[in-house]
Design an enzyme around this catalytic site. Sequence first.
Site, mmCIF file in Angstrom:
data_model
loop_
_atom_site.group_PDB
_atom_site.id
_atom_site.type_symbol
_atom_site.label_atom_id
_atom_site.label_comp_id
_atom_site.label_asym_id
_atom_site.label_seq_id
_atom_site.Cartn_x
_atom_site.Cartn_y
_atom_site.Cartn_z
ATOM 1 N N LYS A 3 0.867 -1.192 0.000
ATOM 2 C CA LYS A 3 0.000 0.000 0.000
ATOM 3 C C LYS A 3 0.892 1.225 0.000
ATOM 4 C CE LYS A 3 -4.484 0.916 0.311
ATOM 5 N NZ LYS A 3 -5.624 0.114 -0.163
ATOM 6 N N ASP A 42 -6.978 4.422 -4.415
ATOM 7 C CA ASP A 42 -7.651 4.278 -3.123
ATOM 8 C C ASP A 42 -8.240 5.677 -2.863
ATOM 9 O OD1 ASP A 42 -7.771 2.185 -0.703
ATOM 10 O OD2 ASP A 42 -7.479 4.148 0.205
HETATM 11 P P1 NDP Z 1 -12.851 7.958 -2.816
HETATM 12 O O1 NDP Z 1 -11.775 8.957 -2.585
HETATM 13 O O2 NDP Z 1 -13.388 7.764 -4.189
HETATM 14 O O3 NDP Z 1 -14.106 8.288 -1.876
HETATM 15 C C1 NDP Z 1 -13.966 8.367 -0.496
HETATM 16 C C2 NDP Z 1 -15.296 8.758 0.116
HETATM 17 O O4 NDP Z 1 -15.222 8.623 1.521
HETATM 18 C C3 NDP Z 1 -15.682 10.207 -0.135
HETATM 19 O O5 NDP Z 1 -17.079 10.315 -0.186
HETATM 20 C C4 NDP Z 1 -15.105 10.913 1.070
HETATM 21 O O6 NDP Z 1 -15.730 12.138 1.388
HETATM 22 C C5 NDP Z 1 -15.334 9.886 2.161
HETATM 23 N N1 NDP Z 1 -14.293 10.019 3.193
HETATM 24 C C6 NDP Z 1 -12.966 9.886 3.022
HETATM 25 N N2 NDP Z 1 -12.303 10.110 4.156
HETATM 26 C C7 NDP Z 1 -13.245 10.402 5.062
HETATM 27 C C8 NDP Z 1 -13.200 10.721 6.422
HETATM 28 N N3 NDP Z 1 -12.035 10.836 7.098
HETATM 29 N N4 NDP Z 1 -14.381 10.933 7.061
HETATM 30 C C9 NDP Z 1 -15.558 10.828 6.386
HETATM 31 N N5 NDP Z 1 -15.649 10.541 5.080
HETATM 32 C C10 NDP Z 1 -14.513 10.329 4.435
HETATM 33 O O7 NDP Z 1 -12.292 6.594 -2.226
HETATM 34 P P2 NDP Z 1 -12.782 5.085 -2.517
HETATM 35 O O8 NDP Z 1 -14.238 5.060 -2.755
HETATM 36 O O9 NDP Z 1 -11.866 4.513 -3.515
HETATM 37 O O10 NDP Z 1 -12.446 4.376 -1.120
HETATM 38 C C11 NDP Z 1 -13.393 4.282 -0.063
HETATM 39 C C12 NDP Z 1 -12.981 3.193 0.896
HETATM 40 O O11 NDP Z 1 -12.951 1.939 0.198
HETATM 41 C C13 NDP Z 1 -11.587 3.315 1.516
HETATM 42 O O12 NDP Z 1 -11.617 2.752 2.811
HETATM 43 C C14 NDP Z 1 -10.712 2.456 0.611
HETATM 44 O O13 NDP Z 1 -9.558 2.020 1.270
HETATM 45 C C15 NDP Z 1 -11.679 1.316 0.340
HETATM 46 N N6 NDP Z 1 -11.426 0.504 -0.843
HETATM 47 C C16 NDP Z 1 -11.271 1.066 -2.083
HETATM 48 C C17 NDP Z 1 -11.080 0.275 -3.188
HETATM 49 C C18 NDP Z 1 -10.987 0.845 -4.564
HETATM 50 O O14 NDP Z 1 -10.912 0.062 -5.517
HETATM 51 N N7 NDP Z 1 -11.038 2.147 -4.751
HETATM 52 C C19 NDP Z 1 -10.964 -1.195 -3.069
HETATM 53 C C20 NDP Z 1 -11.227 -1.702 -1.734
HETATM 54 C C21 NDP Z 1 -11.416 -0.863 -0.687
HETATM 55 P P3 NDP Z 1 -14.996 13.534 1.087
HETATM 56 O O15 NDP Z 1 -15.052 13.680 -0.409
HETATM 57 O O16 NDP Z 1 -15.785 14.538 1.813
HETATM 58 O O17 NDP Z 1 -13.589 13.394 1.584
HETATM 59 O O1 2IT Z 2 -8.101 -1.436 -0.753
HETATM 60 C C1 2IT Z 2 -7.997 -1.931 -1.891
HETATM 61 O O2 2IT Z 2 -8.142 -3.154 -2.091
HETATM 62 C C2 2IT Z 2 -7.755 -1.021 -3.015
HETATM 63 N N1 2IT Z 2 -7.658 0.182 -2.808
HETATM 64 C C3 2IT Z 2 -7.597 -1.572 -4.404
HETATM 65 C C4 2IT Z 2 -6.172 -1.987 -4.640
HETATM 66 C C5 2IT Z 2 -5.832 -2.420 -6.043
HETATM 67 O O3 2IT Z 2 -4.661 -2.739 -6.240
HETATM 68 O O4 2IT Z 2 -6.695 -2.447 -6.929
#
Ligand code: NDP
Ligand code: 2IT
Length: 332
Positions: free
Chosen positions: A47, A87
Amino acid sequence: VQFNSVIGPYKGGLRFHPSVNLSIIKFLGFEQIFKNALTGLPIGGGKGGSDFDPKGKSDNEIMRFCQSFMTELYRHIGQDVDVPAGDIGVGGREIGYLFGQYKRIRNAYEGGVLTGKAVGYGGSLARKEATGYGLTFYMREMLKANNITLEGKTAIISGSGNVAIYACEKAQQMGIKVLAMSDSSGCVFDENGINLDVIKDIKEVRRGRIKEYLNIVQSAKYMENTGNIPPIYSIKADIILPCATQNDITIESAKVLVENGTIAVGEGANMPCTNEAIQYFQEHNVLLAPGKAANAGGVATSALEMSQNSIRASWTFEEVDKKLENIMINIT
Ligand code: NDP
Ligand code: 2IT
């Protein structure tokens, strides 16, 4: 953080958020080892990220930061060494800037060095949708094993980023009514069911705040985040999908959710429920889909992107989506 490469190159997302520190990247990398192994695909765990805050920055500022970041990162990564993706705060735009700088430095096209690329230069169809879709497939399988169907259920989804938006899309396709979504400022509650086109326009096109939903859907309610229970968790729903960030559901929120008759919680985010909240759900027979398994669809589809890059092929949306569905069924 390059954690483990026993079964494949280090693999995991890059996070750009002011809260990022080494401890957070280590926990995410540690989770990633087990999650990646669960997919059954040859990917190790890693990561990365930065405490850079992309909010309010212009495209040019984001580009310059990504280029500088890659100017150092390039020496540590490679398609057989370490393959970053997105992420929080890192999506298609950032991956594009990072990939361009890597290619410029290396003077070679090495498609498999990053995943989440745009389809035009080596990305996979359905990668953008994969984490959210995968989460919903997992939830369907978990409920099916308990003789519960998804159709007609209500849900709330925290966050409105990549994972939240595509969890909502698939949930709606499966006949679930999504009542509320949020960002770090607050949540919108729409009794008629969230209009996802409006959310996509605000978040994916204009990079705005979720509050702006009310400019289009005047009948919805907006609740600002105050106190220690995010207002989204005071809304009554059958299924809760936390898709924002870690420690989002604390014991205080868990108690409200149990009181409201929640059937199941699916962790779209990494570690969105605190340990106390998880224990409380288990004691009160709330079904819990743990993030390591339930959100593995994103990284699994990243591995499918790597496969396509290796064989220089591009699978259809339906092919990738079907493989993703099978991977999630196998994980469940
Ligand atoms: P994005 O940046 O696209 O979206 C994040 C969302 O969460 C936004 O709506 C943001 O709001 C909110 N957010 C972020 N930080 C905070 C905080 N401290 N408090 C409240 N709200 C918060 O990220 P992703 O959708 O990609 O990721 C979301 C989650 O999913 C994370 O935990 C990530 O690790 C996990 N994840 C992502 C994957 C991927 O493929 N992208 C795969 C597996 C897991 P705001 O815009 O106001 O900051
Ligand atoms: O938390 C996760 O699994 C991710 N942000 C996706 C990682 C990836 O390599 O696609």
